[in-house]
Scaffold this motif. Structure first.
Motif, PDB file in Angstrom:
ATOM      1  N   CYS A 313       0.836  -1.199   0.000  1.00 37.33           N
ATOM      2  CA  CYS A 313       0.000   0.000   0.000  1.00 37.33           C
ATOM      3  C   CYS A 313       0.873   1.251   0.000  1.00 37.33           C
ATOM      4  O   CYS A 313       1.782   1.387   0.798  1.00 37.33           O
ATOM      5  CB  CYS A 313      -0.932   0.015   1.208  1.00 37.33           C
ATOM      6  SG  CYS A 313      -1.892   1.532   1.350  1.00 37.33           S
ATOM      7  N   LYS A 314       0.570   2.148  -0.921  1.00 39.22           N
ATOM      8  CA  LYS A 314       1.383   3.358  -1.071  1.00 39.22           C
ATOM      9  C   LYS A 314       0.671   4.580  -0.504  1.00 39.22           C
ATOM     10  O   LYS A 314       0.949   5.708  -0.919  1.00 39.22           O
ATOM     11  CB  LYS A 314       1.670   3.593  -2.561  1.00 39.22           C
ATOM     12  CG  LYS A 314       2.385   2.435  -3.229  1.00 39.22           C
ATOM     13  CD  LYS A 314       3.873   2.704  -3.246  1.00 39.22           C
ATOM     14  CE  LYS A 314       4.592   1.608  -4.004  1.00 39.22           C
ATOM     15  NZ  LYS A 314       5.856   1.252  -3.408  1.00 39.22           N
ATOM     16  N   CYS A 315      -0.290   4.361   0.398  1.00 35.90           N
ATOM     17  CA  CYS A 315      -1.059   5.486   0.923  1.00 35.90           C
ATOM     18  C   CYS A 315      -0.169   6.625   1.407  1.00 35.90           C
ATOM     19  O   CYS A 315      -0.488   7.795   1.213  1.00 35.90           O
ATOM     20  CB  CYS A 315      -1.947   5.047   2.082  1.00 35.90           C
ATOM     21  SG  CYS A 315      -3.515   4.358   1.570  1.00 35.90           S
ATOM     22  N   CYS A 328       0.154   3.516  -7.704  1.00 34.92           N
ATOM     23  CA  CYS A 328       0.285   2.439  -6.734  1.00 34.92           C
ATOM     24  C   CYS A 328       0.031   1.120  -7.462  1.00 34.92           C
ATOM     25  O   CYS A 328      -0.952   0.987  -8.178  1.00 34.92           O
ATOM     26  CB  CYS A 328      -0.728   2.614  -5.603  1.00 34.92           C
ATOM     27  SG  CYS A 328      -0.880   1.123  -4.587  1.00 34.92           S
ATOM     28  N   TYR A 331      -3.450  -0.341  -7.152  1.00 40.68           N
ATOM     29  CA  TYR A 331      -4.598   0.484  -7.517  1.00 40.68           C
ATOM     30  C   TYR A 331      -5.421  -0.162  -8.641  1.00 40.68           C
ATOM     31  O   TYR A 331      -4.886  -0.518  -9.700  1.00 40.68           O
ATOM     32  CB  TYR A 331      -4.124   1.867  -7.969  1.00 40.68           C
ATOM     33  CG  TYR A 331      -5.207   2.735  -8.562  1.00 40.68           C
ATOM     34  CD1 TYR A 331      -6.032   3.503  -7.748  1.00 40.68           C
ATOM     35  CD2 TYR A 331      -5.420   2.778  -9.942  1.00 40.68           C
ATOM     36  CE1 TYR A 331      -7.033   4.295  -8.281  1.00 40.68           C
ATOM     37  CE2 TYR A 331      -6.422   3.568 -10.480  1.00 40.68           C
ATOM     38  CZ  TYR A 331      -7.222   4.328  -9.650  1.00 40.68           C
ATOM     39  OH  TYR A 331      -8.218   5.095 -10.185  1.00 40.68           O
ATOM     40  N   CYS A 335      -6.711  -3.468  -5.167  1.00 41.53           N
ATOM     41  CA  CYS A 335      -7.321  -2.470  -4.289  1.00 41.53           C
ATOM     42  C   CYS A 335      -8.396  -1.672  -5.034  1.00 41.53           C
ATOM     43  O   CYS A 335      -8.099  -0.939  -5.975  1.00 41.53           O
ATOM     44  CB  CYS A 335      -6.225  -1.537  -3.767  1.00 41.53           C
ATOM     45  SG  CYS A 335      -6.845  -0.329  -2.600  1.00 41.53           S
ATOM     46  N   GLY A 342      -5.993  -0.330   1.247  1.00 39.14           N
ATOM     47  CA  GLY A 342      -5.539   0.777   2.100  1.00 39.14           C
ATOM     48  C   GLY A 342      -6.687   1.717   2.425  1.00 39.14           C
ATOM     49  O   GLY A 342      -7.725   1.704   1.757  1.00 39.14           O
ATOM     50  N   CYS A 344      -6.971   4.905   2.002  1.00 41.61           N
ATOM     51  CA  CYS A 344      -7.284   5.941   1.007  1.00 41.61           C
ATOM     52  C   CYS A 344      -8.327   5.467   0.012  1.00 41.61           C
ATOM     53  O   CYS A 344      -8.888   6.249  -0.745  1.00 41.61           O
ATOM     54  CB  CYS A 344      -6.037   6.357   0.238  1.00 41.61           C
ATOM     55  SG  CYS A 344      -4.805   7.109   1.281  1.00 41.61           S
ATOM     56  N   MET A 345      -8.553   4.142  -0.044  1.00 41.35           N
ATOM     57  CA  MET A 345      -9.548   3.596  -0.952  1.00 41.35           C
ATOM     58  C   MET A 345     -10.870   3.361  -0.222  1.00 41.35           C
ATOM     59  O   MET A 345     -11.897   3.090  -0.836  1.00 41.35           O
ATOM     60  CB  MET A 345      -9.019   2.284  -1.546  1.00 41.35           C
ATOM     61  CG  MET A 345      -9.781   1.746  -2.724  1.00 41.35           C
ATOM     62  SD  MET A 345      -9.819   2.851  -4.149  1.00 41.35           S
ATOM     63  CE  MET A 345      -8.518   2.170  -5.180  1.00 41.35           C
ATOM     64  N   CYS A 352      -7.534   7.837  -3.273  1.00 39.89           N
ATOM     65  CA  CYS A 352      -7.596   6.691  -4.182  1.00 39.89           C
ATOM     66  C   CYS A 352      -9.039   6.409  -4.580  1.00 39.89           C
ATOM     67  O   CYS A 352      -9.329   6.136  -5.748  1.00 39.89           O
ATOM     68  CB  CYS A 352      -6.950   5.462  -3.536  1.00 39.89           C
ATOM     69  SG  CYS A 352      -5.185   5.691  -3.196  1.00 39.89           S
TER      70      CYS A 352
HETATM   71  S1  SF4 Z   1      -5.375   2.674  -0.836  1.00 40.33           S
HETATM   72 FE1  SF4 Z   1      -5.061   1.091  -2.365  1.00 40.33          FE
HETATM   73  S2  SF4 Z   1      -4.586   2.187  -4.274  1.00 40.33           S
HETATM   74 FE2  SF4 Z   1      -4.350   3.643  -2.562  1.00 40.33          FE
HETATM   75  S3  SF4 Z   1      -2.187   3.533  -2.074  1.00 40.33           S
HETATM   76 FE3  SF4 Z   1      -3.210   2.092  -0.676  1.00 40.33          FE
HETATM   77  S4  SF4 Z   1      -3.144   0.098  -1.779  1.00 40.33           S
HETATM   78 FE4  SF4 Z   1      -2.639   1.711  -3.263  1.00 40.33          FE
END
Ligand code: SF4
Lengths: 360, 76
Positions: A313-315, A328, A331, A335, A342, A344-345, A352
């Motif tokens: 996860c690149k949040c 990400c 993405y 996700c 994460g 943000c989704m 996201c």
């Molecule tokens: S929420 Fe999902 S898409 Fe956004 S950075 Fe985290 S893993 Fe990636």
């Protein structure tokens, strides 16, 4: 007479856009730090109208998205004790360690109730004197005074079965952390309207004074947002940087002194963990000693567990505006809003999720 | 999550106001508002509390934004 039409008026918006086009000079990266701004910018289509040199970044403006894995782990640990957990709905789908969230805990039998207000959580405690009720306190300065007010009511009424696990966070210290982070390149900040309703203008002044960062408190109408962008660009071009309140119809420069007083009567600032940003000094609110009978970390002895981070996860990078959500690797594949990896989704206000919904 | 909605005060009893937006009525607490609110005022409402009083005209204005957009899902 009705100002509304003015703030939506396409002609006025196009007028501001034309001025933005005329005045922009090279790339301009602005960041908003409010989930409601994220939504408004995507929904209104402003992103597609802005000149290409303008880069829109969604910063750490969604309290749910910045809730740390360890904080979620603490909430999950509480849910395993013999308690009734009351929480805002936004929080229950946020994945913690191993992808586990409060909704899963609920399906497995934990007593988790979604409430709209901390006050409703107190009512649950009053109506169920044999249960111990814990409210999960998340949110910024907009929300924290409401929770503080409820803790004061609980004390006045001598309620013995109600407590709050406070992971409230403060916006200005996070902005300071962003402003000092050398990796981050932001030319202007769109400051959060409703947080500002409480804190006013003063806590942001350091942004202009110390960091020369154009910063504008803005509303949520298309014209509000475009005006704010224009003000930031002008400040950058003219080298005259200041913090501007461009949302005067809702935000007083002084903020709401009563709400601040109630908030700091009950809470004291503490270091806090932000997802993706790490520990930020004095950016959280803990329950003061005088109110410790209502502090779930004391009453139910709940510490922050150590956890493994969610792999992939690149949040964190998304929240700092270092990458756009589609960069990400998870993405849109592993996700998605239906199956978020994460935070943000999860929240509809998360970068996201907004990105995904509007398929940019 | 910091979404806050302008709502019109229809009545007040002690520290609780009955407010309305788009035909939906709700109760909000007045414990943290900084100026005394009256019936007919618009207040910005968040998580069951009125945060601030706003001018009627400006209330109507922001109200419309929320009717057309994102706001109503959070109102019970
Ligand atoms: S929420 Fe999902 S898409 Fe956004 S950075 Fe985290 S893993 Fe990636």
């Amino acid at each position: 007479m009705n100002l509304l039409n003015k703030f939506k008026d396409p002609k006025l918006c196009l007028n501001i856009l034309a001025q933005i086009r005329a005045e922009i000079n090279g790339e301009f990266r602005f960041m908003e730090v409010c989930g409601t701004h994220t939504m408004a910018i995507f929904q209104s289509g402003i992103r597609t109208l802005l000149p290409e040199q303008i880069v829109h970044l969604s910063g750490p403006g969604c309290p749910v998205c910045v809730t740390h894995d360890r904080e979620i782990a603490a909430y999950l640990a509480l849910s395993e004790k013999d308690l009734v957990i009351a929480t805002f709905g936004d929080l229950i789908k946020v994945p913690g360690p191993g992808g586990r969230n409060l909704k899963m805990a609920q399906a497995e039998g934990a007593r988790i109730k979604v409430v709209y207000s901390a006050f409703d959580a107190l009512q649950i405690a009053l109506e169920n004197p044999d249960d111990k009720v814990v409210f999960l306190g998340v949110g910024f300065e907009t929300t924290a005074p409401t929770v503080a007010a409820v803790i004061r009511m609980a004390r006045e009424q001598g309620v013995g079965n109600f407590s709050v696990l406070s992971f409230h966070k403060l916006v200005p210290p996070a902005l300071k952390a962003l402003a000092t982070d050398q990796q981050i390149t932001v030319n202007g900040l769109l400051l959060p309207g409703h947080v500002s309703t409480i804190i006013g203008l003063e806590p942001y002044l350091f942004l202009a004074q110390e960091y020369k960062m154009p910063s504008v408190i803005g509303g949520f109408e298309p014209l509000d947002i475009l005006q704010a962008i224009l003000i930031m660009i002008r400040q950058k071009n003219q080298g005259q940087v200041e913090v501007v309140n461009n949302y005067k119809r809702v935000v007083s420069d002084k903020g709401n002194a009563r709400a601040m007083e109630i908030m700091y009567d009950v809470f004291v600032t503490c270091d806090a963990l932000w997802r993706g940003l790490g520990v930020i000094p004095d950016s959280g609110l803990a329950v003061r000693k005088q109110y410790q009978d209502f502090d779930a970390s004391v009453v139910h002895d709940q510490k922050l567990p150590q956890v493994e981070e969610i792999p992939g996860c690149k949040c964190g990078e998304v929240l700092k505006g270092l990458i756009s959500p589609d960069r990400c690797p998870l993405y849109g594949t592993r996700c998605t809003p239906a199956r978020p990896v994460g935070p943000c989704m999860v929240s509809t206000e998360g970068s996201c999720a907004a990105y995904y919904k509007y398929r940019l | 999550m910091c979404l806050a909605i302008p709502m019109e005060i229809k009545s007040i009893e002690d520290n609780v106001a009955t407010v309305e937006v788009g035909g939906v009525r709700n109760q909000v607490r007045l414990d943290i508002i900084d100026e005394p609110a009256q019936v007919g005022d618009f207040v910005i409402v968040h998580a069951g509390f009125a945060l601030r009083r706003i001018d009627r005209e400006e209330g109507l204005e922001t109200l419309k934004l929320f009717q057309e957009g994102l706001g109503l899902e959070l109102v019970k």
